[in-house]
Each structure stands twice: as C-alpha cells, then as structure tokens.
Design an enzyme around this catalytic site. Structure first.
Site, mmCIF file in Angstrom:
data_model
loop_
_atom_site.group_PDB
_atom_site.id
_atom_site.type_symbol
_atom_site.label_atom_id
_atom_site.label_comp_id
_atom_site.label_asym_id
_atom_site.label_seq_id
_atom_site.Cartn_x
_atom_site.Cartn_y
_atom_site.Cartn_z
ATOM 1 N N HIS A 70 1.318 -1.117 0.015
ATOM 2 C CA HIS A 70 -0.025 0.039 0.494
ATOM 3 C C HIS A 70 1.037 1.310 0.135
ATOM 4 C CE1 HIS A 70 -3.304 -2.821 1.854
ATOM 5 N NE2 HIS A 70 -3.706 -2.417 0.428
ATOM 6 N N ARG A 72 0.982 3.824 0.703
ATOM 7 C CA ARG A 72 0.729 5.636 1.704
ATOM 8 C C ARG A 72 1.504 4.853 3.227
ATOM 9 N NH1 ARG A 72 -5.539 5.430 3.077
ATOM 10 N NH2 ARG A 72 -6.068 3.730 3.360
ATOM 11 N N GLU A 73 1.948 3.939 3.101
ATOM 12 C CA GLU A 73 2.140 2.962 4.778
ATOM 13 C C GLU A 73 4.050 3.431 4.562
ATOM 14 O OE1 GLU A 73 0.296 -0.563 4.080
ATOM 15 O OE2 GLU A 73 -1.195 0.172 4.100
ATOM 16 N N ARG A 128 -3.675 4.610 -1.862
ATOM 17 C CA ARG A 128 -3.537 3.127 -1.487
ATOM 18 C C ARG A 128 -2.965 2.212 -2.575
ATOM 19 N NH1 ARG A 128 -5.388 -0.148 2.138
ATOM 20 N NH2 ARG A 128 -6.418 -1.643 1.921
ATOM 21 N N ASN A 145 -3.556 -5.029 -1.949
ATOM 22 C CA ASN A 145 -4.338 -6.647 -1.204
ATOM 23 C C ASN A 145 -5.128 -7.126 -1.225
ATOM 24 O OD1 ASN A 145 -2.007 -8.167 0.777
ATOM 25 N ND2 ASN A 145 -3.666 -6.604 2.455
ATOM 26 N N ARG A 146 -5.660 -6.576 -2.180
ATOM 27 C CA ARG A 146 -7.608 -7.743 -2.754
ATOM 28 C C ARG A 146 -7.171 -8.048 -3.942
ATOM 29 N NH1 ARG A 146 -7.090 -5.786 1.928
ATOM 30 N NH2 ARG A 146 -8.718 -4.611 3.866
ATOM 31 N N HIS A 198 2.948 -3.996 6.889
ATOM 32 C CA HIS A 198 1.829 -2.872 6.168
ATOM 33 C C HIS A 198 1.744 -1.971 7.364
ATOM 34 C CE1 HIS A 198 -0.918 -4.605 3.247
ATOM 35 N NE2 HIS A 198 -0.094 -5.640 3.450
ATOM 36 N N SER A 199 1.176 -0.495 7.446
ATOM 37 C CA SER A 199 1.141 -0.192 8.796
ATOM 38 C C SER A 199 -0.346 0.051 8.549
ATOM 39 C CB SER A 199 1.886 0.982 8.590
ATOM 40 O OG SER A 199 1.706 1.714 7.756
ATOM 41 N N TYR A 200 -1.343 0.965 9.399
ATOM 42 C CA TYR A 200 -0.548 0.602 10.482
ATOM 43 C C TYR A 200 -1.902 0.024 11.531
ATOM 44 C CZ TYR A 200 -4.000 3.462 11.526
ATOM 45 O OH TYR A 200 -5.977 4.322 11.188
ATOM 46 N N TYR A 250 -9.986 -7.814 10.338
ATOM 47 C CA TYR A 250 -11.580 -7.828 9.512
ATOM 48 C C TYR A 250 -11.533 -8.564 8.488
ATOM 49 C CZ TYR A 250 -8.974 -3.778 6.984
ATOM 50 O OH TYR A 250 -8.543 -2.920 6.810
ATOM 51 N N GLU A 272 0.987 -5.137 10.705
ATOM 52 C CA GLU A 272 0.510 -3.511 10.573
ATOM 53 C C GLU A 272 1.673 -2.855 11.811
ATOM 54 O OE1 GLU A 272 -1.715 -2.910 9.017
ATOM 55 O OE2 GLU A 272 -2.237 -4.286 8.164
HETATM 56 O O1 PAY Z 1 -4.895 -8.935 6.263
HETATM 57 O O2 PAY Z 1 -6.955 -8.995 6.612
HETATM 58 C C1 PAY Z 1 -5.533 -8.111 6.210
HETATM 59 C C2 PAY Z 1 -4.958 -6.952 5.765
HETATM 60 C C3 PAY Z 1 -5.606 -6.333 6.292
HETATM 61 C C4 PAY Z 1 -4.517 -4.933 6.136
HETATM 62 C C5 PAY Z 1 -5.081 -4.464 4.598
HETATM 63 O O3 PAY Z 1 -6.502 -3.795 4.743
HETATM 64 O O4 PAY Z 1 -5.337 -4.464 3.264
HETATM 65 C C6 PAY Z 1 -4.610 -3.635 7.090
HETATM 66 C C7 PAY Z 1 -5.019 -2.422 6.302
HETATM 67 C C8 PAY Z 1 -3.708 -2.547 5.894
HETATM 68 O O5 PAY Z 1 -2.444 -2.219 6.475
HETATM 69 O O6 PAY Z 1 -3.587 -1.988 4.496
HETATM 70 C C9 PAY Z 1 -4.753 -1.333 7.817
HETATM 71 C C10 PAY Z 1 -4.218 0.363 7.257
HETATM 72 C C11 PAY Z 1 -4.916 1.005 8.582
HETATM 73 C C12 PAY Z 1 -6.051 0.651 6.593
HETATM 74 O O7 PAY Z 1 -5.951 0.972 5.660
HETATM 75 O O8 PAY Z 1 -6.618 0.634 7.166
HETATM 76 ZN ZN ZN Z 2 -1.707 -1.797 3.596
#
Ligand code: PAY
Ligand code: ZN
Length: 311
Positions: A70, A72-73, A128, A145-146, A198-200, A250, A272
């Site tokens: 991502h 911005r991280e 992002r 990451n999706r 990743h963060s945060y 989540y 994270e």
């Molecule tokens: O493994 O569930 C997972 C991925 C979690 C991350 C995601 O959404 O891809 C969590 C978020 C991230 O690092 O992108 C957390 C951050 C704070 C956000 O953008 O919500």
């Molecule tokens: Zn991330």
C-alpha cells in the site's frame, strides 16, 4: 551510483532515492546480495527483488519479504531498507543473522507498489492503490491487497473501481501482483515463509482473512506470532495483538498472506506496524528507527523459528 553508506535509513525516501540505493547496495555487496527484476509496474518501473544470503551452489530454503504493498504506508517501505542494512551490517557478528543467511536466502522486495508510492510523494499522500487504468471507469487503481486469488472479492473488498478496496477486474489483474505471484510460484519449493509489511495498527496477522475458518497450522502460527510480539515489545514496550486477519482486524479477501498460505507457504504473516492511530500513516520520521529496531526482533524471531522448522 551513490555510496550506500550515505543513504538515509531514518527518512522516508523517494522512489528515485530507493532505486539508486537498490543498485548501489547490491553492487557494493556482491558476496551477499544479488538482484533480479521480476517485471515492471503498470507505469513501467522495474520491480527489483534483492536476494540476501551467502552464495551457495545449491538452492537454499528461503523467505520472501515485501514492503509497500500500500502506497501510503511509508514506514513499511522504510522497514525493508532497514532490514537489508541490518542484514549486511550484522552478518558475521550477530550469530542469529549469520546463521540465517548461511542457511537461507531472504528475498526482499523493497517497494511492491512503486507507482502508488511515487504518487504519494508527488501528488496525493493518502493514496493506497496501484495506478492502473481500467476501461469503462475514470477511477484509477486497484487494491493490491485485495487482488490475489484467495477468496477473491468475496468479503471486505469492493467491486467498485472507485473504492479504496477495489479488488480489480480479476485476480492478478494488477501487474505488480501478477509479477510477485509468478515469482513466488516459480520459487515455491524453496520459499518457507512469506512476510508482508503494512501499517498501521500494531498487529501481527496470519491466515485467514477471507474466512473465519482457522488455518490448518493455526496453533503453531499463533504461538510463533505471540513469541514474535513479545520479542518486539521487549525493546520499547510497544504492544502488538496477534491473530488471524478476519477476527483480529476485519474480514478481507484477496490478500497476499492468505494466497501464499494456500499455495503452501506455511509461515505467512502480515505485520501492521506502528502506530495505533495517533499519527496513522503519517508516522513521524523520528519513529522510523525505534519502529524498525523493534520490528527486526519480531522478524528475526519468526525467521529463526522457520530455520529450525524447515519443511
Ligand atoms: O490481512 O486482513 C488482512 C489485511 C489487513 C490490511 C488491509 O486492509 O489490507 C489492513 C490495513 C492495511 O494495512 O492496509 C490497515 C490500514 C490501517 C488501513 O488502511 O485500513
Ligand atoms: Zn496496508
């Protein structure tokens, strides 16, 4: 190329600086680093993977580490640079690092989403996603990451190209994801761990995120995560929570850790990093050093477990 010793590890470097550092650090350490381009980004920037480890005539077991999925991280990207520096400077003096790099190789992808990272430096700090264009929409980018083929777009992801969690037009539609997935598939028999930064939120996550079902190796993954979090906390008291993604942060399908795990990479973790929201993505540069130092302890805890439990 600049001298790698003048590179700043306590600043958020631009892509141009990181790219120059990638070439100079690899040419200055030919005994421990080799690099390969695994493909180009959507906008044509080369994706370099650094292989860190003592040279060997046979294929060594390995660990794959990526940062900056991502854009911005920024603390994530800073960590991969820190990791490479620490690996090189402690090889030969730190017994854990020496043992690791003698027996295993660590593949480091310092910036996964280079186009997005560059965009956060030059246009929109809070970007992002990738920067790909899709016909039929004026919105740009998919969430890298999706976009992996693991429960793709079934939960915690959007099919709306304008969303920040857009899953893309199909699994691996994003060329950056495809390049990394191809690399991991190609090296599947050697890769024993997949670590993604990743963060945060201060979490140490492991599969699954696309389902609430527990992973086959849940209890071992949990024990190792708790050991790693404890090691991290020992330095500055930073508290981390460990657990499977779906229940700990989540539900989110299409993530890289779930994909790597289902491919057969047992030790698959998403970090994270700091903080828990005070600064969020805008973590001050003064926190780069302590964050990277404590994270090294957790990463080394995991890598030594992997090294002792090769499969
Ligand atoms: O493994 O569930 C997972 C991925 C979690 C991350 C995601 O959404 O891809 C969590 C978020 C991230 O690092 O992108 C957390 C951050 C704070 C956000 O953008 O919500
Ligand atoms: Zn991330």
């Amino acid at each position: 190329t600049p001298d790698p010793r003048t590179h700043s590890y306590t600043k958020y470097n631009s892509w141009d600086k990181i790219q120059a550092w990638i070439s100079s650090i690899s040419s200055s350490n030919p005994d421990l680093i080799s690099r390969q381009v695994i493909g180009n980004t959507y906008e044509g920037r080369p994706m370099n993977v650094l292989k860190i480890g003592k040279k060997s005539s046979s294929t060594k077991p390995s660990i794959f580490l990526d940062c900056g999925i991502h854009a911005r991280e920024w603390i994530s990207t800073a960590f991969c640079q820190w990791f490479v520096k620490e690996a090189l400077s402690t090889y030969g003096s730190d017994s854990e690092m020496t043992g690791l790099l003698n027996q295993m190789d660590v593949y480091v992808l310092p910036v996964f989403n280079i186009d997005g990272y560059d965009f956060t430096h030059n246009s929109n700090r809070m970007w992002r996603k990738t920067r790909s264009r899709m016909s039929g929409s004026s919105c740009i980018g998919a969430d890298p990451n999706r976009n992996w083929n693991a429960g793709w777009c079934t939960t915690g992801a959007s099919s709306n190209p304008c969303s920040d969690t857009f899953c893309g037009s199909s699994p691996e539609s994003e060329i950056e994801v495809k390049n990394v997935a191809d690399f991991i598939r190609r090296n599947k028999s050697s890769i024993k761990a997949y670590l993604t930064i990743h963060s945060y939120s201060q979490l140490l996550l492991f599969p699954y995120s696309y389902t609430f079902q527990l992973a086959e190796h849940h209890s071992e993954l949990m024990t190792v995560a708790e050991g790693a979090s404890k090691a991290l906390r020992s330095l500055y008291g930073t508290e981390y929570t460990s657990g499977p993604g779906a229940a700990t942060i989540y539900p989110a399908a299409g993530g890289s850790d779930d994909w790597a795990y289902d491919l057969g990479v047992k030790y698959s973790y998403t970090f994270e990093l700091r903080d828990t929201g005070r600064y969020g993505f805008l973590l001050p540069e003064s926190q780069i050093k302590p964050t990277c130092e404590e994270t090294m302890l957790a990463v080394k805890y995991i890598t030594s477990h992997v090294q002792k439990n090769l499969y």
